[in-house]
Each structure stands twice: as C-alpha cells, then as structure tokens.
Design a protein around this motif. Structure first.
Motif, mmCIF file in Angstrom:
data_model
loop_
_atom_site.group_PDB
_atom_site.id
_atom_site.type_symbol
_atom_site.label_atom_id
_atom_site.label_comp_id
_atom_site.label_asym_id
_atom_site.label_seq_id
_atom_site.Cartn_x
_atom_site.Cartn_y
_atom_site.Cartn_z
ATOM 1 N N ALA A 186 5.447 -6.258 5.670
ATOM 2 C CA ALA A 186 4.583 -5.538 5.680
ATOM 3 C C ALA A 186 3.409 -6.160 5.694
ATOM 4 C CB ALA A 186 5.415 -5.100 3.761
ATOM 5 N N LYS A 187 3.535 -7.745 5.543
ATOM 6 C CA LYS A 187 2.743 -8.318 5.215
ATOM 7 C C LYS A 187 1.658 -8.343 6.373
ATOM 8 C CE LYS A 187 4.088 -12.575 2.255
ATOM 9 N NZ LYS A 187 4.767 -13.391 2.144
ATOM 10 N N GLN A 188 2.520 -8.407 7.921
ATOM 11 C CA GLN A 188 2.211 -7.840 9.236
ATOM 12 C C GLN A 188 1.469 -6.763 9.036
ATOM 13 O OE1 GLN A 188 5.037 -8.287 11.731
ATOM 14 N NE2 GLN A 188 5.753 -10.660 10.733
ATOM 15 N N GLN A 189 1.482 -5.699 7.759
ATOM 16 C CA GLN A 189 1.130 -4.778 8.380
ATOM 17 C C GLN A 189 -0.233 -4.843 7.182
ATOM 18 O OE1 GLN A 189 4.018 -1.671 8.257
ATOM 19 N NE2 GLN A 189 5.126 -3.038 9.362
ATOM 20 N N GLY A 190 -0.576 -5.651 7.144
ATOM 21 C CA GLY A 190 -1.390 -5.561 5.715
ATOM 22 C C GLY A 190 -1.243 -5.865 4.328
ATOM 23 N N GLU B 191 1.368 2.397 -19.324
ATOM 24 C CA GLU B 191 2.172 3.285 -18.192
ATOM 25 C C GLU B 191 3.002 2.904 -17.993
ATOM 26 O OE1 GLU B 191 1.202 5.520 -15.423
ATOM 27 O OE2 GLU B 191 0.871 6.334 -17.183
ATOM 28 N N PRO B 192 3.944 3.952 -18.014
ATOM 29 C CA PRO B 192 6.258 3.661 -17.695
ATOM 30 C C PRO B 192 5.621 2.239 -16.834
ATOM 31 C CG PRO B 192 5.487 5.566 -18.115
ATOM 32 C CD PRO B 192 4.373 5.563 -18.870
ATOM 33 N N ALA B 193 6.487 1.338 -16.658
ATOM 34 C CA ALA B 193 6.208 0.462 -15.108
ATOM 35 C C ALA B 193 6.167 0.889 -13.835
ATOM 36 C CB ALA B 193 7.142 -0.810 -15.273
ATOM 37 N N PHE B 194 7.191 2.069 -13.758
ATOM 38 C CA PHE B 194 8.040 2.868 -11.994
ATOM 39 C C PHE B 194 6.547 3.896 -12.218
ATOM 40 C CE2 PHE B 194 11.451 -0.080 -12.900
ATOM 41 C CZ PHE B 194 11.587 -0.431 -11.229
ATOM 42 N N ARG B 195 5.602 4.943 -13.333
ATOM 43 C CA ARG B 195 5.411 5.592 -12.749
ATOM 44 C C ARG B 195 4.426 6.180 -11.587
ATOM 45 N NH1 ARG B 195 5.845 10.006 -14.897
ATOM 46 N NH2 ARG B 195 4.314 11.393 -14.863
ATOM 47 N N ASN B 196 5.131 6.988 -10.994
ATOM 48 C CA ASN B 196 3.761 6.501 -9.243
ATOM 49 C C ASN B 196 3.968 6.144 -8.844
ATOM 50 O OD1 ASN B 196 2.927 9.372 -10.474
ATOM 51 N ND2 ASN B 196 1.160 8.605 -11.619
ATOM 52 N N LYS B 197 5.536 5.248 -8.603
ATOM 53 C CA LYS B 197 4.829 3.820 -7.578
ATOM 54 C C LYS B 197 5.653 4.138 -6.788
ATOM 55 C CE LYS B 197 3.210 0.898 -10.719
ATOM 56 N NZ LYS B 197 1.730 1.236 -10.399
ATOM 57 N N VAL B 198 5.259 3.441 -5.114
ATOM 58 C CA VAL B 198 6.321 4.321 -3.838
ATOM 59 C C VAL B 198 7.011 4.329 -3.980
ATOM 60 C CG1 VAL B 198 5.887 5.488 -1.604
ATOM 61 C CG2 VAL B 198 3.857 5.753 -3.052
ATOM 62 N N VAL B 199 8.101 4.068 -4.046
ATOM 63 C CA VAL B 199 9.733 2.790 -3.470
ATOM 64 C C VAL B 199 9.841 3.552 -2.171
ATOM 65 C CG1 VAL B 199 11.948 2.360 -4.379
ATOM 66 C CG2 VAL B 199 9.723 3.298 -6.019
ATOM 67 N N ALA B 200 10.723 1.829 -1.186
ATOM 68 C CA ALA B 200 11.419 2.400 -0.305
ATOM 69 C C ALA B 200 13.008 1.295 -0.772
ATOM 70 C CB ALA B 200 10.928 1.830 1.001
ATOM 71 N N LEU B 201 13.583 2.663 -0.371
ATOM 72 C CA LEU B 201 14.410 2.339 -1.305
ATOM 73 C C LEU B 201 15.820 1.535 0.149
ATOM 74 C CD1 LEU B 201 16.757 4.440 -3.566
ATOM 75 C CD2 LEU B 201 15.327 3.423 -3.615
ATOM 76 N N PHE B 202 16.267 0.400 0.422
ATOM 77 C CA PHE B 202 17.300 -0.265 0.945
ATOM 78 C C PHE B 202 18.324 -0.253 0.400
ATOM 79 C CE2 PHE B 202 14.468 -1.380 4.678
ATOM 80 C CZ PHE B 202 12.992 -1.331 3.375
ATOM 81 N N ALA B 203 20.062 -1.313 1.254
ATOM 82 C CA ALA B 203 21.080 -1.304 0.186
ATOM 83 C C ALA B 203 21.724 -2.118 1.814
ATOM 84 C CB ALA B 203 22.231 -0.701 -0.126
ATOM 85 N N LEU C 13 6.462 2.886 4.248
ATOM 86 C CA LEU C 13 6.439 2.680 2.914
ATOM 87 C C LEU C 13 5.009 2.262 2.698
ATOM 88 C CD1 LEU C 13 7.395 2.160 -0.088
ATOM 89 C CD2 LEU C 13 7.133 -0.467 0.153
ATOM 90 N N VAL C 14 4.385 1.130 4.038
ATOM 91 C CA VAL C 14 2.672 0.846 3.693
ATOM 92 C C VAL C 14 1.471 1.794 4.786
ATOM 93 C CG1 VAL C 14 1.393 -1.234 4.537
ATOM 94 C CG2 VAL C 14 3.742 -1.096 4.755
ATOM 95 N N GLU C 15 2.091 2.268 4.898
ATOM 96 C CA GLU C 15 1.439 4.023 5.377
ATOM 97 C C GLU C 15 1.188 4.825 4.257
ATOM 98 O OE1 GLU C 15 1.450 7.444 9.025
ATOM 99 O OE2 GLU C 15 2.696 5.383 9.402
ATOM 100 N N VAL C 16 2.488 5.413 3.670
ATOM 101 C CA VAL C 16 2.227 6.367 2.141
ATOM 102 C C VAL C 16 1.629 5.559 1.568
ATOM 103 C CG1 VAL C 16 3.291 8.044 0.984
ATOM 104 C CG2 VAL C 16 4.544 7.184 2.978
ATOM 105 N N THR C 17 1.556 4.313 1.613
ATOM 106 C CA THR C 17 0.976 3.637 -0.125
ATOM 107 C C THR C 17 -0.475 3.789 0.372
ATOM 108 O OG1 THR C 17 3.041 2.804 -0.036
ATOM 109 C CG2 THR C 17 1.403 1.661 -1.466
ATOM 110 N N SER C 18 -0.678 3.433 1.827
ATOM 111 C CA SER C 18 -2.060 3.603 1.656
ATOM 112 C C SER C 18 -2.815 4.819 1.979
ATOM 113 C CB SER C 18 -2.019 2.635 4.175
ATOM 114 O OG SER C 18 -2.226 1.695 3.896
ATOM 115 N N LYS C 19 -1.945 5.391 2.532
ATOM 116 C CA LYS C 19 -3.212 6.705 2.226
ATOM 117 C C LYS C 19 -3.110 7.199 0.952
ATOM 118 C CE LYS C 19 -1.288 9.164 6.792
ATOM 119 N NZ LYS C 19 -0.600 9.498 7.044
#
Ligand SMILES: Cc1cc2nc3c(=O)[nH]c(=O)nc-3n(C[C@H](O)[C@H](O)[C@H](O)COP(=O)(O)O)c2cc1C
Length: 189
Positions: free
Chosen positions: A30-34, A106-118, A180-186
């Motif tokens: 993600a850092k490499q993508q700015g 604000e609720p802490a998770f509200r409107n945060k874009v989340v990518a889920l990994f396991a 995640l980076v792309e959607v968040t940037s948009k």
C-alpha cells in the motif's frame, strides 16, 4: 487527491502471527502505491476486556488511542485468523471497545473502507471467520469491500524471517490491497 490514510491491524496477539505477516506485506504494498499506512499492534495496545463498568470510570488510554487512530484513518487493512470458525476474541474485544461513542464523536469504524484478509495453516485459510467479521463491521457502518482474501497453508508461504515470500500469495495480497487504495482514493477525490 489526498493520499489514502490506512490503519493495518491483525486479529492475533501471537508474536509470530501469520496474520501480522499478511498485514505487514499488505502495508508495504500500500505504501508503494502512495498510501500512508500505520500498523497497530493489538498485542502492544493490550486492551482490557470490555466492561461497561470500566468504561464508565473513563475510557482506558490505549482504547482511546485505538479509537482516535481509527477515526483519523480513511481505510483499514485487517487480517485475522479464525478461531473455531469465527472471529477471534481479541479482535471482537477491540471492535466492541471501538464501537462505543463518546459524546459527539463519530463511531470509529463508520465509513471506513475495509479490506478483509485471513491466513491459516489450514485448508480454508480462515474464510469462515471472515464472514463473521464482515457482518459485525458492516453492522457498525464500515464499508467492507466485497472482495476478501483467505490464505490457506500460510506456513508454507513465508521465508525464514517469517515474511511472505511466495509470489502467488504476494500477488493476491497485492490485488486486494490495490483495490483498497484505489477505492479509498476515489472516495477522497
Ligand atoms: C482456539 C483456536 C481455534 C482455532 N480454530 C481454527 C479454525 O477454526 N480454523 C483454522 O483454520 N485455524 C484455526 N486455528 C489455528 C489458527 O489458524 C492458527 O493458530 C494460526 O496460526 C493463528 O493465526 P496467527 O498465526 O495470526 O496467530 C485455531 C487456533 C486456536 C488457538
């Protein structure tokens, strides 16, 4: 366009957590993508078990840190093992604390874009737990990406330093991280 601000979090306290290795890898990509990425360690935060009586005496300092960092982020990279087919206690505890709102906040998770990994040494990669994590986070206002990634046989995909070294796994982690980076940037534009 502002850089995406991302918090990366693993739902495990284990020192050599495979899921921590996944978020470290995703964070680098993600850092490499700015993106600006901060890794939060639930082991270091060492949150108490949620108890309304404790909360009534004042929000513990490390809980406040967790809430503030989540609130100031745009997005969350979250990797968690499943325990007995479900969310780990440590992640649920962190979510329960973070879901509580102080007056006017604000609720802490509200409107945060989340990518889920396991990740798991097992064959399903922790997939069943992710469904529960998705339900919980969606219910408290997070924008969980439709795509998610469960990595099976994770113990075979690391180098001797415990870092993800398998090219296929890296590519899959990179794919979801890029989304995640792309959607968040948009959303930020
Ligand atoms: C209480 C407990 C329950 C577990 N249940 C599952 C499970 O349902 N599915 C699975 O794939 N692995 C399960 N595991 C194994 C974990 O995937 C494994 O311990 C993994 O390394 C945990 O992730 P971490 O390395 O990030 O801590 C379980 C482990 C524990 C301690």
């Amino acid at each position: 366009m502002a850089n995406a601000k991302i918090i990366a979090l693993a739902g495990s306290l284990r020192k050599n957590s495979f899921n921590h290795a996944v978020i470290e890898h995703a964070a680098e990509l993600a850092k490499q993508q700015g993106a600006e990425v901060e890794i939060l360690s639930l082991a270091e935060l060492d949150l108490p078990m949620f108890n309304e009586d404790v909360e009534a005496q004042g929000v513990p300092a490390n809980v406040q840190i967790l809430k503030d960092k989540l609130r100031s982020a745009d997005a969350i990279l979250l990797a968690s093992p499943e325990y007995n087919g479900s969310i780990t206690a440590v992640l649920k505890n962190a979510i329960d604390w973070a879901s509580r709102t102080e007056a006017g906040a604000e609720p802490a998770f509200r409107n945060k874009v989340v990518a889920l990994f396991a990740a798991s040494p097992g064959g399903l990669g922790g997939l069943r737990g992710l469904n529960h994590v998705r339900d919980i986070l969606s219910g408290i206002g997070a924008l969980v990406l439709g795509d998610q990634l469960a990595v099976p046989a994770i113990h075979t995909l690391l180098d001797e330093n415990g870092k993800i070294s398998d090219a296929g796994a890296s590519e899959k982690i990179g794919g979801l991280t890029s989304q995640l980076v792309e959607v968040t940037s948009k959303l930020n534009s």
